[in-house]
Scaffold this motif. Sequence first.
Motif, short mmCIF file in Angstrom:
data_model
loop_
_atom_site.label_atom_id
_atom_site.label_comp_id
_atom_site.label_asym_id
_atom_site.label_seq_id
_atom_site.Cartn_x
_atom_site.Cartn_y
_atom_site.Cartn_z
N LEU A 117 0.86 -1.42 -0.03
CA LEU A 117 0.14 -0.05 0.18
C LEU A 117 0.92 1.25 0.11
O LEU A 117 1.91 1.16 0.45
CB LEU A 117 -0.80 -0.08 1.47
N PRO A 118 0.37 2.25 -0.66
CA PRO A 118 1.41 3.49 -0.48
C PRO A 118 1.34 3.80 1.00
O PRO A 118 0.45 4.09 1.82
CB PRO A 118 0.23 4.70 -1.41
N GLY A 119 2.63 4.30 1.24
CA GLY A 119 2.76 4.68 2.74
C GLY A 119 3.09 3.70 3.64
O GLY A 119 3.18 4.23 4.97
N ALA A 120 2.93 2.42 3.32
CA ALA A 120 2.83 1.18 4.28
C ALA A 120 4.36 1.27 4.85
O ALA A 120 4.46 0.75 6.10
CB ALA A 120 2.67 -0.04 3.71
N ASP A 121 5.39 1.84 4.67
CA ASP A 121 6.58 1.73 4.98
C ASP A 121 6.87 2.95 5.95
O ASP A 121 8.16 3.43 6.18
CB ASP A 121 7.69 1.34 4.05
N LEU A 122 6.07 3.98 5.99
CA LEU A 122 6.25 5.22 6.64
C LEU A 122 6.53 4.88 8.13
O LEU A 122 6.15 3.91 8.71
CB LEU A 122 5.09 6.03 6.49
N PRO A 123 7.35 5.72 8.88
CA PRO A 123 7.51 5.84 10.31
C PRO A 123 5.95 5.85 10.93
O PRO A 123 5.38 6.86 10.48
CB PRO A 123 8.37 6.84 10.58
N GLY A 124 5.80 5.14 12.02
CA GLY A 124 4.47 5.28 12.65
C GLY A 124 3.66 4.26 12.20
O GLY A 124 2.59 4.00 12.73
N VAL A 125 3.93 3.25 11.26
CA VAL A 125 3.29 2.10 10.73
C VAL A 125 4.14 0.95 11.32
O VAL A 125 5.33 0.77 10.99
CB VAL A 125 3.36 2.13 9.15
N PHE A 126 3.24 0.12 11.96
CA PHE A 126 3.75 -1.05 12.99
C PHE A 126 3.24 -2.28 12.36
O PHE A 126 2.08 -2.41 12.02
CB PHE A 126 3.39 -0.74 14.23
N THR A 127 4.08 -3.45 12.15
CA THR A 127 3.49 -4.61 12.33
C THR A 127 4.18 -5.29 13.78
O THR A 127 4.82 -4.62 14.53
CB THR A 127 4.19 -5.46 11.31
N LEU A 128 3.42 -6.41 14.04
CA LEU A 128 3.64 -6.92 15.26
C LEU A 128 4.07 -8.58 15.55
O LEU A 128 3.06 -9.11 15.20
CB LEU A 128 2.53 -6.65 16.32
N ARG A 129 5.32 -8.85 15.39
CA ARG A 129 5.74 -10.28 15.33
C ARG A 129 6.68 -10.52 16.55
O ARG A 129 6.83 -11.46 17.19
CB ARG A 129 6.17 -10.59 14.09
N SER A 130 7.58 -9.65 16.57
CA SER A 130 8.99 -9.83 17.46
C SER A 130 8.83 -8.83 18.72
O SER A 130 8.17 -8.03 18.71
CB SER A 130 10.11 -9.47 16.47
N LEU A 131 9.72 -9.34 19.39
CA LEU A 131 9.77 -8.45 20.86
C LEU A 131 10.41 -7.13 20.66
O LEU A 131 9.73 -6.12 21.15
CB LEU A 131 11.02 -9.28 21.57
N ASP A 132 11.13 -6.85 19.64
CA ASP A 132 11.63 -5.53 19.33
C ASP A 132 10.26 -4.61 18.65
O ASP A 132 10.10 -3.52 19.11
CB ASP A 132 12.58 -5.39 18.22
N VAL A 239 -0.24 3.48 13.08
CA VAL A 239 -1.17 2.50 12.40
C VAL A 239 -0.31 1.38 12.66
O VAL A 239 0.80 1.03 12.49
CB VAL A 239 -1.01 3.09 10.96
N VAL A 240 -1.42 0.36 12.85
CA VAL A 240 -0.79 -1.17 13.21
C VAL A 240 -1.46 -1.99 12.16
O VAL A 240 -2.93 -1.96 12.07
CB VAL A 240 -1.26 -1.59 14.41
N LEU A 241 -0.90 -2.56 11.42
CA LEU A 241 -1.07 -3.49 10.19
C LEU A 241 -1.24 -4.93 10.97
O LEU A 241 -0.24 -5.49 11.14
CB LEU A 241 -0.19 -3.60 9.25
N GLY A 242 -2.35 -5.35 11.25
CA GLY A 242 -2.68 -6.71 11.78
C GLY A 242 -3.26 -7.64 10.67
O GLY A 242 -4.48 -8.10 10.88
N LEU A 243 -2.58 -7.94 9.57
CA LEU A 243 -3.09 -8.49 8.26
C LEU A 243 -2.74 -9.99 8.09
O LEU A 243 -2.82 -10.43 6.87
CB LEU A 243 -2.71 -7.70 7.27
N GLY A 244 -2.27 -10.62 9.35
CA GLY A 244 -2.10 -11.96 9.14
C GLY A 244 -0.50 -12.11 8.66
O GLY A 244 0.38 -11.10 8.69
N VAL A 245 -0.02 -13.37 8.54
CA VAL A 245 1.33 -13.91 8.60
C VAL A 245 1.34 -14.60 7.26
O VAL A 245 0.72 -15.30 6.78
CB VAL A 245 2.05 -14.45 9.70
#
Length: 416
Positions: A117-132, A239-245
């Motif tokens: 998606l346009p902008g998906a790599d902007l700062p402030g966009v997160f995915t959640l998989r790792s401790l970091d 923005v948190v992307l929780g769109l599966g793995v």
Amino acid sequence: MSSDEIVIVGGGLAGAKAAEGAREAGWEGPIRLVGSEPYLPYERPPLSKGLLLGDDGPQAALTAKDGWSRTFDVRLELGAPVTAIDLAAHTVRIDSADLPYARLVLATGAEPIRPDLPGADLPGVFTLRSLDDALALRDRLVPGARVAVVGASWIGTEVAAVARQRGAEVVLLGRGSVPLEKVLGPEVGGFYGSVHASHGVEVRLGPDVVGIERSGEGDDARAAGVRLSDGSVVEADVVVLGLGVRPSLSLAKAAGLAVEDGVLADATLRTSDRDAWVAGDIASHAHPSAPGGRRVRVEHWGNALNQGLAAGANAAGADRPYELLPYFFSDQYDVGMEYSGWPFGFDETLLRGSLEDGEFVAFQLRDGVVVGGANVNVWDVNEHVQTLIRAARPVRREILADPSVDPADWPRLALA
Ligand SMILES: Cc1cc2nc3c(=O)[nH]c(=O)nc-3n(C[C@H](O)[C@H](O)[C@H](O)COP(=O)(O)OP(=O)(O)OC[C@H]3O[C@@H](n4cnc5c(N)ncnc54)[C@H](O)[C@@H]3O)c2cc1C
């Protein structure tokens, strides 16, 4: 090169449990666990619950607590991605070294889907998989932050709950008409939607996300919201992307293992190579009792834990089929649930208890047979749900719906 070592690739839950399983099955040779993350193996469920909330630190998530590698006599190679496997030579490559193995367990897990998606790599966009990921996101979930969560399945709903509990303004976006619809159906999904709404989350499902809005330019560029397919924009700082793995299959594919939506494995979790086994999110398993002999790939904690143990034991020579049913749990606000069942769909939901009271068991039926069940704020019943699923026989609905029937009596009274 000959070796008497079990090498486990992937330092997550399944990998760590594989080492334990091999030792418990009597493997006396060396065991080496190779993981690309720099941390001791840890569990991911706390990353969207206690750790994200701030109640727990990273230590609480560790699968392998201090002393673990000594207890199970495991040599750890952390921060060390395996870049290639040579099945014929029985070696795995780390940096430029080829390490020999006698038996191999693959447990490389999965990676979050980042949509194009346009902008998906902007700062402030997160995915959640790792401790970091979790620690970085936690820093941004502060009172007054505007958080848009994209995806209303497990990760999305759990993150929405935590963000709200940390005082953020939260909009939950996604497909379908209620959260978790695909896994739980409209009734139970509707229950979760109401729970979120009652905690102040704006649940806005339907339109697709078509882009991430930007503010600033150059080094100052950051996410400023989410644009939807109906033309509207949800303003957000986070923005948190929780769109599966997607399962991490590249290593297995490049090695020449048989791979479809996961690494193909027989009932004992052995892959198409006789000296390689697989466990966790990447395993596409010929489960001995799956309906219609269908393959099962499960992206859940209980599966990683138990398949890890089984794959390790089988690599050590146990040669036992893995037969446990898929199992899942989730915690959101004060709502705890457990789920067991086949991931192949259902055509009816049968309730015991009431959605309004927030304490119920939702049986999922297909052609009148229980194929899944979620117990929500009701405990000590999941094993009985599993007995019904395993029986794979039509049930008497009035027995299962009757709250006065003891769950221990379900199999005796409800199986027609
Ligand atoms: C935030 C979050 C919350 C969750 N909550 C729940 C829950 O409440 N209930 C539930 O049932 N399930 C939950 N899950 C799912 C569950 O955590 C996963 O199913 C489980 O972690 C899978 O374990 P795994 O070992 O197969 O894979 P992973 O945990 O992904 O571990 C795989 C490891 O292998 C490493 N690796 C990959 N490639 C290589 C390579 N080439 N070389 C070396 N190492 C490599 C990866 O870096 C990773 O560390 C959650 C998942 C997440 C992300």
